[in-house]
Design a protein around this motif. Structure first.
Motif, PDB file in Angstrom:
ATOM      1  N   ARG A 143      11.768  24.674  34.560  1.00 34.41           N
ATOM      2  CA  ARG A 143      12.416  24.680  35.873  1.00 34.41           C
ATOM      3  C   ARG A 143      12.352  26.108  36.397  1.00 34.41           C
ATOM      4  N   ARG A 144      12.160  26.231  37.695  1.00 36.35           N
ATOM      5  CA  ARG A 144      12.046  27.584  38.263  1.00 36.35           C
ATOM      6  C   ARG A 144      13.351  28.014  38.926  1.00 36.35           C
ATOM      7  N   ASP A 145      14.311  27.070  39.027  1.00 38.25           N
ATOM      8  CA  ASP A 145      15.519  27.353  39.811  1.00 38.25           C
ATOM      9  C   ASP A 145      16.752  27.546  38.925  1.00 38.25           C
ATOM     10  N   GLU A 146      16.535  27.736  37.625  1.00 38.82           N
ATOM     11  CA  GLU A 146      17.677  27.725  36.705  1.00 38.82           C
ATOM     12  C   GLU A 146      17.834  29.087  36.017  1.00 38.82           C
ATOM     13  N   TYR A 147      19.082  29.550  35.927  1.00 39.13           N
ATOM     14  CA  TYR A 147      19.364  30.857  35.312  1.00 39.13           C
ATOM     15  C   TYR A 147      20.597  30.746  34.443  1.00 39.13           C
ATOM     16  N   ILE A 148      20.708  31.693  33.480  1.00 42.79           N
ATOM     17  CA  ILE A 148      21.972  31.787  32.757  1.00 42.79           C
ATOM     18  C   ILE A 148      22.592  33.153  32.987  1.00 42.79           C
ATOM     19  N   LEU A 149      23.920  33.130  33.090  1.00 42.25           N
ATOM     20  CA  LEU A 149      24.666  34.359  33.326  1.00 42.25           C
ATOM     21  C   LEU A 149      25.727  34.481  32.227  1.00 42.25           C
ATOM     22  N   GLY A 150      25.557  35.483  31.370  1.00 43.84           N
ATOM     23  CA  GLY A 150      26.556  35.734  30.334  1.00 43.84           C
ATOM     24  C   GLY A 150      27.720  36.485  30.956  1.00 43.84           C
ATOM     25  N   PHE A 151      28.945  36.091  30.609  1.00 42.35           N
ATOM     26  CA  PHE A 151      30.106  36.740  31.238  1.00 42.35           C
ATOM     27  C   PHE A 151      31.079  37.349  30.227  1.00 42.35           C
ATOM     28  N   SER A 152      30.979  36.965  28.941  1.00 42.57           N
ATOM     29  CA  SER A 152      32.042  37.318  27.988  1.00 42.57           C
ATOM     30  C   SER A 152      32.199  38.819  27.773  1.00 42.57           C
ATOM     31  N   GLY A 153      31.107  39.577  27.901  1.00 42.74           N
ATOM     32  CA  GLY A 153      31.190  41.013  27.619  1.00 42.74           C
ATOM     33  C   GLY A 153      31.439  41.872  28.854  1.00 42.74           C
ATOM     34  N   LEU A 154      31.649  41.243  30.035  1.00 41.22           N
ATOM     35  CA  LEU A 154      31.818  42.019  31.276  1.00 41.22           C
ATOM     36  C   LEU A 154      33.243  41.910  31.799  1.00 41.22           C
ATOM     37  N   SER A 155      33.743  42.997  32.368  1.00 40.79           N
ATOM     38  CA  SER A 155      35.089  42.949  32.954  1.00 40.79           C
ATOM     39  C   SER A 155      35.032  42.118  34.241  1.00 40.79           C
ATOM     40  N   GLU A 156      36.201  41.618  34.669  1.00 41.29           N
ATOM     41  CA  GLU A 156      36.237  40.825  35.917  1.00 41.29           C
ATOM     42  C   GLU A 156      35.689  41.629  37.090  1.00 41.29           C
ATOM     43  N   ARG A 157      35.991  42.921  37.064  1.00 42.14           N
ATOM     44  CA  ARG A 157      35.540  43.786  38.149  1.00 42.14           C
ATOM     45  C   ARG A 157      34.011  43.833  38.211  1.00 42.14           C
ATOM     46  N   SER A 158      33.402  44.042  37.037  1.00 45.20           N
ATOM     47  CA  SER A 158      31.932  44.091  37.003  1.00 45.20           C
ATOM     48  C   SER A 158      31.337  42.751  37.395  1.00 45.20           C
ATOM     49  N   ILE A 159      31.998  41.682  36.981  1.00 41.99           N
ATOM     50  CA  ILE A 159      31.478  40.346  37.299  1.00 41.99           C
ATOM     51  C   ILE A 159      31.448  40.160  38.820  1.00 41.99           C
ATOM     52  N   ARG A 160      32.562  40.498  39.465  1.00 41.88           N
ATOM     53  CA  ARG A 160      32.638  40.306  40.932  1.00 41.88           C
ATOM     54  C   ARG A 160      31.637  41.208  41.646  1.00 41.88           C
ATOM     55  N   GLU A 161      31.549  42.436  41.182  1.00 45.47           N
ATOM     56  CA  GLU A 161      30.609  43.395  41.773  1.00 45.47           C
ATOM     57  C   GLU A 161      29.161  42.906  41.575  1.00 45.47           C
ATOM     58  N   GLY A 162      28.886  42.388  40.381  1.00 39.24           N
ATOM     59  CA  GLY A 162      27.539  41.905  40.066  1.00 39.24           C
ATOM     60  C   GLY A 162      27.133  40.753  40.968  1.00 39.24           C
ATOM     61  N   VAL A 163      28.061  39.826  41.206  1.00 38.34           N
ATOM     62  CA  VAL A 163      27.728  38.665  42.046  1.00 38.34           C
ATOM     63  C   VAL A 163      27.532  39.105  43.499  1.00 38.34           C
ATOM     64  N   LYS A 164      28.332  40.065  43.917  1.00 38.46           N
ATOM     65  CA  LYS A 164      28.174  40.584  45.287  1.00 38.46           C
ATOM     66  C   LYS A 164      26.793  41.192  45.459  1.00 38.46           C
ATOM     67  N   ARG A 165      26.401  42.001  44.471  1.00 37.22           N
ATOM     68  CA  ARG A 165      25.071  42.633  44.530  1.00 37.22           C
ATOM     69  C   ARG A 165      23.988  41.569  44.550  1.00 37.22           C
ATOM     70  N   LEU A 166      24.180  40.551  43.726  1.00 35.64           N
ATOM     71  CA  LEU A 166      23.188  39.488  43.614  1.00 35.64           C
ATOM     72  C   LEU A 166      23.009  38.791  44.975  1.00 35.64           C
ATOM     73  N   ALA A 167      24.128  38.643  45.682  1.00 32.02           N
ATOM     74  CA  ALA A 167      24.075  37.985  46.987  1.00 32.02           C
ATOM     75  C   ALA A 167      23.639  38.945  48.087  1.00 32.02           C
ATOM     76  N   GLY A 168      23.509  40.215  47.734  1.00 29.33           N
ATOM     77  CA  GLY A 168      23.053  41.201  48.715  1.00 29.33           C
ATOM     78  C   GLY A 168      24.165  41.642  49.658  1.00 29.33           C
ATOM     79  N   VAL A 169      25.441  41.506  49.226  1.00 25.79           N
ATOM     80  CA  VAL A 169      26.537  41.938  50.113  1.00 25.79           C
ATOM     81  C   VAL A 169      27.230  43.177  49.600  1.00 25.79           C
ATOM     82  N   ALA A 170      26.680  43.809  48.572  1.00 24.63           N
ATOM     83  CA  ALA A 170      27.327  45.029  48.078  1.00 24.63           C
ATOM     84  C   ALA A 170      26.351  46.194  48.155  1.00 24.63           C
TER      85      ALA A 170
END
Ligand SMILES: Cc1ncc(COP(=O)(O)O)c(C=O)c1O
Length: 476
Positions: free
Chosen positions: A449-476
């Motif tokens: 499948r070309r549309d599937e990804y995995i995102l590990g979250f256990s080792g990241l702080s909530e702050r980094s997680i939110r920041e990471g998703v923002k960057r991924l969406a191009g809004v940070a």
């Protein structure tokens, strides 16, 4: 006198070792010939401006290995005993040519790839690991428990293990723990302590399969296991995974064993439904197939009660249940276990002994105490709460910034989330935006499948997680 060899005080290699190596290399390459006189330790120490004991230490090693000899009254010489044909010039080219011509076994030839973790630059937010948050591990407690066994010397722990099966108190603790947490039915005699669940899977390949045999495998499926069976020349027969787990009707009927990750399928995150578990067990009963249950991160489930293990439901169907402390403690511990049907205990135990004798005993003793004193389950409860919050933060951020463009698949469990997206080239854009996510492409047999990804979250702080998703969406 000019020294016959050169040393480099800055190199970090002890000087006696450098002297030893220089003489050894010189003799093997023919630079120093048999019968050549060697300066006395005093002469060489003076020439190199090092202490005499340093040179003596190097010479003693060369005497012990037969490179040098003394002649009463006349000094030290390159040994006359050395056979000239053994002293071929060992040039780099020659060494490489010799190595290339060594015959490799099928197993050796099958090992074609090293596993390399991709680099994680400091300015990237990396959803590419699904490891425990090591900072939260109660290291002080662990240190005390290790010290307890170092202080009261237990000779048995320092000797070769009496039994390859593992330290008996730890086997007892594990049997109790898996009964409480996973409804696994076993006695301590069925527990085999191993170096991580990776070793449990390696022993499954060695003990259950011959080259050319077939094993049923989830598609997509865990590469760590796939590589083991590949290297042993075992054929992997893929069966797809749907929203309930492996599709039983697609498992090859001739499979010797079927490998599954039912608690949290890797990589899709699906939990195998109870109906599918019962169907798989019934199928294995009629086919006389062994089930290999890899329960690598089952402790982390964030909603609803955990489904009982296949092992606890299987009755007379043989299940090799593989568990690990890598996810609930820390991966560097390298302790895992297999819970075996009685008939498989002896062959697995013997295979473990041949492989590496036993798992380090001091760590096993400390771990037995860690479980017995309640630390393990306390730590798991804490981490489950923490990772649950991190997972919730990730889902929330994905909804907020991607809405319908990302669908989370799989259950609220584990240390990573699998997603499908309508965005094209999310992976490439992530890299540009200094975020690491992992495509599931490599985990598929055949067309990925070309549309599937995995995102590990256990080792990241909530702050980094939110920041990471923002960057991924191009809004940070
Ligand atoms: C699905 C699965 N099985 C087994 C393992 C092996 O774990 P270990 O050898 O560290 O116990 C891992 C490690 O990440 C995994 O993801």
């Amino acid at each position: 006198m000019r020294a016959a060899i050169a040393i480099d005080v800055e190199s970090g290699t002890p000087i006696h070792r450098q002297i030893y190596e220089a003489w050894r290399r010189g003799i093997l390459s023919g630079r120093f010939r048999k019968g050549d006189r060697v300066p006395s330790s005093r002469e060489l120490a003076l020439a190199l401006r090092v202490s005499r004991s340093t040179v003596t230490q190097a010479y003693e090693q060369l005497f012990a290995e037969g490179y040098l000899e003394t002649e009463q009254g006349s000094g030290t010489f390159v040994s006359g005993e050395l056979q000239q044909h053994a002293l071929q010039p060992a040039t780099n080219a020659k060494t490489k040519a010799t190595v290339r011509s060594v015959h490799l076994s099928k197993f050796g030839t099958g090992l074609v790839r090293d596993f390399i973790y991709p680099p994680q630059p400091a300015d990237h937010i990396c959803f590419s690991r699904w490891s425990p948050d090591i900072e939260r591990f109660p290291l002080g407690t662990w240190r005390k428990l290790l010290a307890r066994h170092m202080r009261t010397p237990n000779r048995k722990l320092l000797d070769y293990a009496r039994e390859a099966q593992g330290y008996e108190p730890l086997r007892r603790e594990i049997a109790g723990y898996v009964a409480r947490s996973r409804a696994v039915e076993c006695t301590p005699e069925q527990v085999l302590i191993l170096n991580g669940s990776q070793q449990a899977l390696e022993l499954c390949a060695r003990v259950l399969c011959d080259p050319g045999d077939t094993i049923g495998f989830e598609n997509p499926g865990y590469l760590g296991t796939r590589r083991i069976f590949d290297a042993h020349g075992v054929k992997l027969a893929p069966a797809s995974v749907d929203a309930q787990g492996i599709v039983v009707g697609e498992i090859a009927p001739q499979a010797r064993a079927v490998y599954v990750t039912p608690s949290h399928q890797f990589p899709t995150g699906v939990s195998m439904s109870l109906a599918r578990r019962l169907e798989l067990i019934a199928w294995a009963r009629t086919q006389r197939t062994v089930i290999i249950e890899d329960d690598y991160d089952s402790e982390y489930r964030y909603s609803g009660p955990p489904l009982p293990s296949l092992q606890g439901l299987a009755g007379d169907v043989p299940v090799v249940y593989c568990g690990t402390f890598s996810k609930v403690m820390f991966p560097g511990l390298r302790i895992g276990y297999a819970i075996l049907p009685e008939a498989l205990v002896a062959p697995f135990r013997r295979a473990k002994w041949i492989c590496d004798r036993s798992t380090p005993a001091l760590d096993q003793a400390a771990l037995a105490d860690f479980i017995a004193d309640g630390h393990l389950e306390r730590h798991i409860r804490r981490m489950r709460r923490l990772y649950g919050q991190r997972r919730a933060a990730l889902i929330d951020a994905l909804r907020q910034h991607f809405g319908e463009r990302i669908e989370v698949i799989g259950e609220a469990a584990g240390m990573h989330v699998a997603v499908r997206t309508s965005e094209t080239q999310l992976g490439e854009r992530a890299q540009e935006r200094k975020v690491q996510i992992v495509s599931t492409r490599d985990y598929y047999f055949g067309k990925p499948r070309r549309d599937e990804y995995i995102l590990g979250f256990s080792g990241l702080s909530e702050r980094s997680i939110r920041e990471g998703v923002k960057r991924l969406a191009g809004v940070a």
